[in-house]
Scaffold this motif. Structure first.
Motif, mmCIF file in Angstrom:
data_model
loop_
_atom_site.group_PDB
_atom_site.id
_atom_site.type_symbol
_atom_site.label_atom_id
_atom_site.label_comp_id
_atom_site.label_asym_id
_atom_site.label_seq_id
_atom_site.Cartn_x
_atom_site.Cartn_y
_atom_site.Cartn_z
ATOM 1 N N ASP A 62 0.813 -1.214 0.000
ATOM 2 C CA ASP A 62 0.000 0.000 0.000
ATOM 3 C C ASP A 62 0.847 1.265 0.000
ATOM 4 N N ARG A 63 2.041 1.192 0.537
ATOM 5 C CA ARG A 63 2.863 2.394 0.700
ATOM 6 C C ARG A 63 3.935 2.569 -0.370
ATOM 7 N N TRP A 64 4.425 1.480 -0.940
ATOM 8 C CA TRP A 64 5.517 1.561 -1.897
ATOM 9 C C TRP A 64 5.034 1.171 -3.282
ATOM 10 N N LYS A 65 5.927 1.174 -4.238
ATOM 11 C CA LYS A 65 5.576 0.815 -5.608
ATOM 12 C C LYS A 65 5.308 -0.688 -5.692
ATOM 13 N N ARG A 66 4.085 -1.009 -6.029
ATOM 14 C CA ARG A 66 3.694 -2.418 -6.094
ATOM 15 C C ARG A 66 4.468 -3.178 -7.156
ATOM 16 N N LYS A 67 4.685 -2.530 -8.270
ATOM 17 C CA LYS A 67 5.391 -3.197 -9.363
ATOM 18 C C LYS A 67 6.775 -3.650 -8.911
ATOM 19 N N LEU A 68 7.455 -2.812 -8.149
ATOM 20 C CA LEU A 68 8.774 -3.172 -7.625
ATOM 21 C C LEU A 68 8.669 -4.306 -6.608
ATOM 22 N N LEU A 69 7.618 -4.269 -5.784
ATOM 23 C CA LEU A 69 7.424 -5.313 -4.776
ATOM 24 C C LEU A 69 6.987 -6.646 -5.386
ATOM 25 N N VAL A 70 6.562 -6.624 -6.632
ATOM 26 C CA VAL A 70 6.246 -7.864 -7.333
ATOM 27 C C VAL A 70 7.492 -8.400 -8.025
ATOM 28 N N MET A 71 8.211 -7.507 -8.702
ATOM 29 C CA MET A 71 9.345 -7.950 -9.529
ATOM 30 C C MET A 71 10.598 -8.278 -8.712
ATOM 31 N N LEU A 72 10.939 -7.467 -7.743
ATOM 32 C CA LEU A 72 12.189 -7.668 -6.999
ATOM 33 C C LEU A 72 12.220 -8.985 -6.216
ATOM 34 N N PRO A 73 11.205 -9.301 -5.407
ATOM 35 C CA PRO A 73 11.245 -10.603 -4.725
ATOM 36 C C PRO A 73 11.235 -11.780 -5.692
ATOM 37 N N ASP A 74 10.515 -11.648 -6.807
ATOM 38 C CA ASP A 74 10.484 -12.718 -7.799
ATOM 39 C C ASP A 74 11.877 -12.943 -8.378
ATOM 40 N N ALA A 75 12.595 -11.850 -8.648
ATOM 41 C CA ALA A 75 13.961 -11.965 -9.170
ATOM 42 C C ALA A 75 14.903 -12.587 -8.142
ATOM 43 N N VAL A 76 14.756 -12.193 -6.879
ATOM 44 C CA VAL A 76 15.612 -12.753 -5.821
ATOM 45 C C VAL A 76 15.326 -14.241 -5.645
ATOM 46 N N ILE A 77 14.047 -14.608 -5.643
ATOM 47 C CA ILE A 77 13.675 -16.023 -5.509
ATOM 48 C C ILE A 77 14.263 -16.831 -6.659
ATOM 49 N N ALA A 78 14.155 -16.311 -7.868
ATOM 50 C CA ALA A 78 14.703 -17.016 -9.033
ATOM 51 C C ALA A 78 16.217 -17.138 -8.948
ATOM 52 N N ALA A 79 16.893 -16.060 -8.548
ATOM 53 C CA ALA A 79 18.358 -16.088 -8.457
ATOM 54 C C ALA A 79 18.835 -17.076 -7.402
ATOM 55 N N VAL A 80 18.180 -17.082 -6.255
ATOM 56 C CA VAL A 80 18.565 -18.003 -5.179
ATOM 57 C C VAL A 80 18.318 -19.443 -5.602
ATOM 58 N N THR A 81 17.216 -19.689 -6.305
ATOM 59 C CA THR A 81 16.911 -21.036 -6.768
ATOM 60 C C THR A 81 17.923 -21.507 -7.811
ATOM 61 N N ILE A 82 18.323 -20.615 -8.709
ATOM 62 C CA ILE A 82 19.338 -20.961 -9.706
ATOM 63 C C ILE A 82 20.668 -21.260 -9.026
ATOM 64 N N CYS A 83 21.032 -20.445 -8.029
ATOM 65 C CA CYS A 83 22.278 -20.703 -7.285
ATOM 66 C C CYS A 83 22.220 -22.046 -6.568
ATOM 67 N N LEU A 84 21.053 -22.378 -5.996
ATOM 68 C CA LEU A 84 20.907 -23.678 -5.328
ATOM 69 C C LEU A 84 21.056 -24.812 -6.325
ATOM 70 N N SER A 85 20.422 -24.691 -7.483
ATOM 71 C CA SER A 85 20.525 -25.777 -8.457
ATOM 72 C C SER A 85 21.958 -25.916 -8.973
ATOM 73 N N ALA A 86 22.667 -24.793 -9.137
ATOM 74 C CA ALA A 86 24.064 -24.865 -9.569
ATOM 75 C C ALA A 86 24.932 -25.504 -8.497
ATOM 76 N N SER A 87 24.689 -25.147 -7.245
ATOM 77 C CA SER A 87 25.490 -25.733 -6.162
ATOM 78 C C SER A 87 25.204 -27.226 -6.009
ATOM 79 N N MET A 88 23.957 -27.623 -6.239
ATOM 80 C CA MET A 88 23.633 -29.040 -6.163
ATOM 81 C C MET A 88 24.240 -29.808 -7.333
ATOM 82 N N ALA A 89 24.363 -29.150 -8.468
ATOM 83 C CA ALA A 89 24.959 -29.802 -9.640
ATOM 84 C C ALA A 89 26.432 -30.123 -9.422
#
Length: 156
Positions: A62-89
């Motif tokens: 409600d207080r900040w830019k919603r678009k940023l609050l949608v995109m930024l966590p999604d990007a962080v989640i994707a990056a962390v998941t990719i790093c996990l899959s690379a480390s598991m590989a």
């Protein structure tokens, strides 16, 4: 209206895909360790922080830019998941690292989900908003169903 429907579907699929990956990670830990305690810790790591952060996530949306609050966590989640899959590989996928990734993904989901939910009524017509909400609720119910099913033991 066509663009709005597409964006709503894309965000719903993103949240659904993220929850499927979350459950896959949890079941990987359970099947690898064959321990109920590991499952409990993994479920707490995946859900507790999201529940806590989502309380604040709605206020932030409600207080900040919603678009940023949608995109930024999604990007962080994707990056962390990719790093996990690379480390598991390369063989670095120990339980502690996987639990840390679950916690980070949980925090990101606690921010992203309320932001998406608050974003939809703003861009959709009243009729489209109700349909979008029904679709989101159905996807969440279906994404919770893997938790209700136990993995089938192999018969050897």
């Amino acid at each position: 209206m066509h663009c709005i429907g597409r964006q709503t579907i894309e965000q719903t699929l993103s949240l659904f895909g993220s929850s499927v990956v979350q459950y896959a990670i949890i079941w990987y830990l359970v099947l690898r360790s064959n321990s109920g305690m590991v499952m409990t810790v993994a479920m707490v790591a995946a859900a507790l922080l999201q529940a806590i952060v989502s309380v604040f996530g709605g206020v932030w949306a409600d207080r900040w830019k919603r678009k940023l609050l949608v995109m930024l966590p999604d990007a962080v989640i994707a990056a962390v998941t990719i790093c996990l899959s690379a480390s598991m590989a390369v063989g670095w996928g120990d339980t502690g690292l996987i639990l840390v990734v679950l916690v980070i993904r949980s925090a990101g989901g606690g921010i992203q989900t309320p932001a998406v939910q608050s974003f939809i009524p703003q861009i959709a017509r009243r009729r489209g908003c109700c349909a979008s909400t029904r679709l989101t609720v159905r996807c969440r119910r279906r994404s919770a169903s893997p938790l209700l099913q136990s993995p089938q033991p192999s018969s050897t």
